[in-house]
Design a protein around this motif. Structure first.
Motif, PDB file in Angstrom:
ATOM      1  N   HIS A 107      38.235  36.577  46.391  1.00 61.41           N
ATOM      2  CA  HIS A 107      38.139  35.174  45.983  1.00 61.41           C
ATOM      3  C   HIS A 107      37.853  34.234  47.154  1.00 61.41           C
ATOM      4  CE1 HIS A 107      38.580  34.387  41.752  1.00 61.41           C
ATOM      5  NE2 HIS A 107      38.951  33.146  41.969  1.00 61.41           N
ATOM      6  N   TYR A 151      37.915  39.227  39.852  1.00 64.91           N
ATOM      7  CA  TYR A 151      37.515  37.817  39.889  1.00 64.91           C
ATOM      8  C   TYR A 151      38.044  37.049  38.679  1.00 64.91           C
ATOM      9  CZ  TYR A 151      34.632  33.749  39.024  1.00 64.91           C
ATOM     10  OH  TYR A 151      34.227  32.473  38.721  1.00 64.91           O
ATOM     11  N   LYS A 154      41.751  36.262  38.573  1.00 60.02           N
ATOM     12  CA  LYS A 154      42.202  35.235  39.519  1.00 60.02           C
ATOM     13  C   LYS A 154      41.586  33.866  39.250  1.00 60.02           C
ATOM     14  CE  LYS A 154      42.549  38.639  43.279  1.00 60.02           C
ATOM     15  NZ  LYS A 154      41.960  39.073  44.578  1.00 60.02           N
ATOM     16  N   GLN A 155      40.583  33.826  38.386  1.00 60.88           N
ATOM     17  CA  GLN A 155      39.814  32.601  38.202  1.00 60.88           C
ATOM     18  C   GLN A 155      40.621  31.501  37.529  1.00 60.88           C
ATOM     19  OE1 GLN A 155      37.347  31.380  39.362  1.00 60.88           O
ATOM     20  NE2 GLN A 155      36.016  30.287  37.952  1.00 60.88           N
TER      21      GLN A 155
END
Length: 304
Positions: A107, A151, A154-155
């Motif tokens: 990230h 991704y 965690k977005q």
């Protein structure tokens, strides 16, 4: 097709700090302006082999630029032309793949939060090359799926378009990676199902606003292409759609979603996805999709 073969580029890409945000100021300079970039892009990087190392790293820096013209029209467009027309060699592709995989999975992002979603968009172009000229192993494709999954888990930035900053569009770009994987005949049965699961878990993310910048369409398109893969039984797809087409686990029923803004956003995003999926599967002259469309339409109508 031309091929670029430069060990120096591979060394530079793999030795570059894997956790550092690229300096967007490296995108353009006094002796490397936008006009020069446009010349490279318009000629598909012809006669530029001696400068390929610098070009690729400058393009990478453009992805972190707060200027949407540099980020989109030079950074992404430059990579797209380079990867589609200049045909980099396998070592270069592998170096780009590893660098992008690491930055996306960890990230890495800039203060304006534009680098990460554009790294994903370029990632989709790198994944596409494996479909056209197979260069990756099954382990690389698995790494790509896991990278997108990491991704999305965690977005938290669900912004699409801003008139000030331009596009971010992280969800749509993640779907583009899955789309390119779906089109790759080398994807295995388990990888097809995992790719679908990765995306379907995020069609209405926790704390996301109503997605209105085309994200449901892009996600539905990727899922529709996964459905075309004969490795997965049609009845399995029906079960998967039912699993993700109800109000659970966040709400006991759709009526309860009308009691909060978060609930309404959840309802909107689920309905937008399944409605988009209907448009992606109906009247496509494909037996598999014709079999699936009634069930998808039934789910879409139930979300109300």
């Amino acid at each position: 097709m031309r091929q670029f073969h430069f060990i120096a580029l591979v060394f530079l890409l793999t030795s570059f700090s894997v956790s550092a945000v690229p300096d967007h100021k490296y995108c353009v300079s006094q002796d490397f302006d936008e006009q020069r970039w446009q010349q490279y892009i318009s000629t598909a990087f012809a006669e530029s082999e001696a400068e390929t190392t610098e070009l690729v790293n400058r393009l990478y820096a453009c992805l972190a630029s707060p200027d949407p013209t540099l980020r989109d029209d030079i950074g992404y467009q430059g990579f797209s032309v380079l990867l589609r027309q200049a045909t980099p060699s396998q070592p270069i592709l592998l170096a780009l793949f590893e660098r992008l995989s690491t930055d996306i999975a960890t990230h890495v992002n800039d203060p304006h939060k534009v680098f990460l979603p554009f790294a994903l968009l370029v990632y989709s172009e790198v994944i596409r090359t494996d479909r056209i000229f197979p260069v990756f192993t099954n382990a690389h494709r698995q790494q790509a799926i896991d990278t997108v999954s990491s991704y999305l888990d965690k977005q938290t930035d669900y912004r699409g378009f801003s008139e000030q900053v331009g596009w971010r569009h992280g969800l749509a770009h993640a779907a583009d990676v899955i789309l390119q994987l779906a089109l790759n005949p080398a994807l295995t049965h388990s990888q097809i199902k995992q790719s679908a699961s990765v995306l379907l878990q995020h069609i209405s993310p926790q704390n996301a606003p109503a997605l209105t910048d085309g994200e449901p369409y892009r996600m539905a398109r990727a899922i529709a292409y996964l459905m075309l893969r004969e490795e997965v039984n049609v009845n399995d797809w029906k079960d998967i759609m039912r699993e993700h087409g109800n109000s659970a686990p966040r709400y006991p029923n759709w009526t309860d979603t009308y009691q909060s803004r978060a609930g309404l956003n959840y309802l909107h995003n689920k309905r937008a996805f399944f409605t988009s999926l209907v448009t992606q599967t109906v009247y496509q002259n494909d037996t598999r999709l014709e079999t699936l469309t009634p069930e998808i339409a039934k789910i879409a109508r139930s979300i109300r």
